[in-house]
Design a protein around this motif. Sequence first.
Motif, short mmCIF file in Angstrom:
data_model
loop_
_atom_site.label_atom_id
_atom_site.label_comp_id
_atom_site.label_asym_id
_atom_site.label_seq_id
_atom_site.Cartn_x
_atom_site.Cartn_y
_atom_site.Cartn_z
N SER A 61 2.34 63.77 17.44
CA SER A 61 3.39 62.81 17.71
C SER A 61 2.80 61.44 18.04
O SER A 61 1.94 61.31 18.90
N GLY A 62 3.26 60.43 17.31
CA GLY A 62 2.80 59.07 17.54
C GLY A 62 1.40 58.79 17.04
O GLY A 62 0.82 57.75 17.36
N GLN A 63 0.84 59.68 16.24
CA GLN A 63 -0.53 59.51 15.75
C GLN A 63 -0.53 59.28 14.24
O GLN A 63 0.48 59.43 13.56
N GLY A 68 7.55 56.69 11.10
CA GLY A 68 6.83 56.30 12.29
C GLY A 68 5.38 55.93 12.07
O GLY A 68 4.66 55.65 13.04
N ARG A 69 4.95 55.90 10.81
CA ARG A 69 3.53 55.64 10.54
C ARG A 69 3.30 54.46 9.61
O ARG A 69 2.18 54.26 9.12
#
Length: 258
Positions: A68-70, A102-103
Amino acid sequence: MRTGVVLPTFRDTPDEAFAAAAAAVAAGVDGVFCYDHIWPLGQPQRPALAPFPLLGALATLLGPPRGSGQGPFLGTLVARVGLVPNAVLAGQFVALSHLAPGRVIAGLGTGDRLSAEENRAYGIPFPSAAERRAELVELAGALVRAGLSVWVGGGPAGRTAEARAAGAALTLWDAEPELVVERASGADALEVTWAGPPPAGPPSLTERLRVLQHAGASWAVFGWPVDVEALAAAARAVEADPGSVEAHQESGGTAPGP
């Protein structure tokens, strides 16, 4: 601080870019980026791959995020306003974000006199700097509101007006650490990302990353060619031993890492 590489896209085929991206991600580099040029600066006889088809393919080829978030993060460095209408460019970023939610990093710029000939060769208007900056702010603001991470190129002087107006991060190309500190600190601080060529000699990648981290950069993205294994190892060394720049210089630069 996260790290990234600009992929080798001034090629006839995407094979080398795909291989470089896979190697970077396997090594632990956080993001891969593409230029947005019709040809390499000053070299109209050479090829240049378009960024969005390549990034779209990589969204599938590189697989899911590490967590998550990476990363791996996918971005442009930078997509230039004016080559296509803002609505088209926004649509390309949004479509890419559906492939890599998100990326996606929307690195944006206005172009300058060095890239103007690319526009003129294909009959694409090249408006005044003020008009291009206004288009940039409009597009960057729309992408921020759409939930994308947006970086705005600040040019040689590290202009902040456009990034501030859009609520975006400021990207500085090959800037001295002092300019990074100035833009990333104080009451008017912005998120600052740094991009530029890898060091040709001293300082090492480790020391370059350490200096940029202490200056306040949230990312360090290096142009191609760069040893991705060495870059990932340097990032790990700085994370394990951030220290102080002065202390490592006084010790003779014997910090761990390449």
